[in-house]
Design a protein around this motif. Sequence first.
Motif, PDB file in Angstrom:
ATOM      1  N   GLU A  25       0.875  -1.243  -0.064  1.00 33.01           N
ATOM      2  CA  GLU A  25       0.084   0.031   0.013  1.00 33.01           C
ATOM      3  C   GLU A  25       0.908   1.427  -0.028  1.00 33.01           C
ATOM      4  O   GLU A  25       0.463   2.316  -0.571  1.00 33.01           O
ATOM      5  CB  GLU A  25      -1.080   0.029   1.360  1.00 33.01           C
ATOM      6  CG  GLU A  25      -2.049   0.842   0.986  1.00 33.01           C
ATOM      7  CD  GLU A  25      -2.902   1.047   2.054  1.00 33.01           C
ATOM      8  OE1 GLU A  25      -3.553   1.982   2.339  1.00 33.01           O
ATOM      9  OE2 GLU A  25      -3.199  -0.212   2.793  1.00 33.01           O
ATOM     10  N   TYR A  26       2.103   1.276   0.622  1.00 32.85           N
ATOM     11  CA  TYR A  26       2.967   2.362   0.760  1.00 32.85           C
ATOM     12  C   TYR A  26       4.244   2.039   0.238  1.00 32.85           C
ATOM     13  O   TYR A  26       5.160   1.656   0.882  1.00 32.85           O
ATOM     14  CB  TYR A  26       3.051   2.808   2.153  1.00 32.85           C
ATOM     15  CG  TYR A  26       1.604   3.057   2.802  1.00 32.85           C
ATOM     16  CD1 TYR A  26       1.074   4.367   2.463  1.00 32.85           C
ATOM     17  CD2 TYR A  26       1.111   2.357   3.572  1.00 32.85           C
ATOM     18  CE1 TYR A  26      -0.270   4.648   3.139  1.00 32.85           C
ATOM     19  CE2 TYR A  26      -0.311   2.544   4.063  1.00 32.85           C
ATOM     20  CZ  TYR A  26      -0.915   3.684   3.894  1.00 32.85           C
ATOM     21  OH  TYR A  26      -1.942   4.120   4.423  1.00 32.85           O
ATOM     22  N   PRO A  27       4.544   2.130  -0.976  1.00 29.56           N
ATOM     23  CA  PRO A  27       5.686   1.777  -1.856  1.00 29.56           C
ATOM     24  C   PRO A  27       7.081   2.484  -1.061  1.00 29.56           C
ATOM     25  O   PRO A  27       8.056   1.817  -1.340  1.00 29.56           O
ATOM     26  CB  PRO A  27       5.401   1.747  -3.220  1.00 29.56           C
ATOM     27  CG  PRO A  27       4.064   1.912  -3.441  1.00 29.56           C
ATOM     28  CD  PRO A  27       3.475   2.302  -1.886  1.00 29.56           C
ATOM     29  N   GLU A  28       6.833   3.586  -0.734  1.00 26.30           N
ATOM     30  CA  GLU A  28       7.879   4.449  -0.236  1.00 26.30           C
ATOM     31  C   GLU A  28       8.525   4.090   0.897  1.00 26.30           C
ATOM     32  O   GLU A  28       9.701   4.449   1.376  1.00 26.30           O
ATOM     33  CB  GLU A  28       7.316   5.889  -0.055  1.00 26.30           C
ATOM     34  CG  GLU A  28       6.393   6.014   0.866  1.00 26.30           C
ATOM     35  CD  GLU A  28       4.849   5.886   0.605  1.00 26.30           C
ATOM     36  OE1 GLU A  28       4.014   6.128   1.355  1.00 26.30           O
ATOM     37  OE2 GLU A  28       4.636   5.293  -0.466  1.00 26.30           O
ATOM     38  N   LEU A  29       7.682   3.113   1.839  1.00 23.31           N
ATOM     39  CA  LEU A  29       8.355   2.443   2.824  1.00 23.31           C
ATOM     40  C   LEU A  29       9.664   1.485   2.484  1.00 23.31           C
ATOM     41  O   LEU A  29      10.621   1.482   3.023  1.00 23.31           O
ATOM     42  CB  LEU A  29       7.194   1.321   3.733  1.00 23.31           C
ATOM     43  CG  LEU A  29       6.298   2.113   4.249  1.00 23.31           C
ATOM     44  CD1 LEU A  29       5.279   1.348   5.000  1.00 23.31           C
ATOM     45  CD2 LEU A  29       6.884   2.901   5.377  1.00 23.31           C
ATOM     46  N   VAL A  30       9.506   0.963   1.215  1.00 23.15           N
ATOM     47  CA  VAL A  30      10.816   0.288   0.745  1.00 23.15           C
ATOM     48  C   VAL A  30      12.063   0.965   0.546  1.00 23.15           C
ATOM     49  O   VAL A  30      13.217   0.621   1.023  1.00 23.15           O
ATOM     50  CB  VAL A  30      10.382  -0.367  -0.645  1.00 23.15           C
ATOM     51  CG1 VAL A  30      11.764  -1.231  -0.892  1.00 23.15           C
ATOM     52  CG2 VAL A  30       9.424  -1.448  -0.527  1.00 23.15           C
ATOM     53  N   ARG A  31      11.680   2.396   0.261  1.00 23.76           N
ATOM     54  CA  ARG A  31      12.938   3.233   0.216  1.00 23.76           C
ATOM     55  C   ARG A  31      13.524   3.588   1.522  1.00 23.76           C
ATOM     56  O   ARG A  31      14.503   3.594   1.952  1.00 23.76           O
ATOM     57  CB  ARG A  31      12.767   4.294  -0.651  1.00 23.76           C
ATOM     58  CG  ARG A  31      12.533   4.168  -1.976  1.00 23.76           C
ATOM     59  CD  ARG A  31      12.110   5.390  -2.938  1.00 23.76           C
ATOM     60  NE  ARG A  31      11.422   6.280  -2.483  1.00 23.76           N
ATOM     61  CZ  ARG A  31      10.212   6.135  -2.950  1.00 23.76           C
ATOM     62  NH1 ARG A  31       9.549   5.413  -3.851  1.00 23.76           N
ATOM     63  NH2 ARG A  31       8.947   6.878  -2.657  1.00 23.76           N
ATOM     64  N   HIS A  32      12.667   3.740   2.437  1.00 22.40           N
ATOM     65  CA  HIS A  32      12.921   4.292   3.702  1.00 22.40           C
ATOM     66  C   HIS A  32      13.647   3.249   4.497  1.00 22.40           C
ATOM     67  O   HIS A  32      14.537   3.598   5.581  1.00 22.40           O
ATOM     68  CB  HIS A  32      11.437   4.935   4.464  1.00 22.40           C
ATOM     69  CG  HIS A  32      11.813   5.381   5.948  1.00 22.40           C
ATOM     70  ND1 HIS A  32      12.423   6.742   6.134  1.00 22.40           N
ATOM     71  CD2 HIS A  32      11.583   4.960   7.134  1.00 22.40           C
ATOM     72  CE1 HIS A  32      12.741   6.883   7.212  1.00 22.40           C
ATOM     73  NE2 HIS A  32      12.081   5.995   7.900  1.00 22.40           N
TER      74      HIS A  32
END
Length: 68
Positions: A25-32
């Motif tokens: 749901e929140y792909p930006e978590l992978v980068r974080h």
Amino acid sequence: MPPKVALSKLVNSLKGVSSRRLRQEYPELVRHYWRAQRLWSGSYFAGSAGGPPLSIVKQYIEQQNQPV
């Protein structure tokens, strides 16, 4: 979960499923979290409160310090 399932297996399952869903749901978590490659800590806390009403337990939890 059936009552005979170990608490550690239940927590592991909940963390795994929630981590996958949050990453979808929140792909930006992978980068974080790319360095740790995990969303949740390996530890957990389990406690029981048999005496006080749930409203008191909820109030106690809400008054705890928030992580930085």
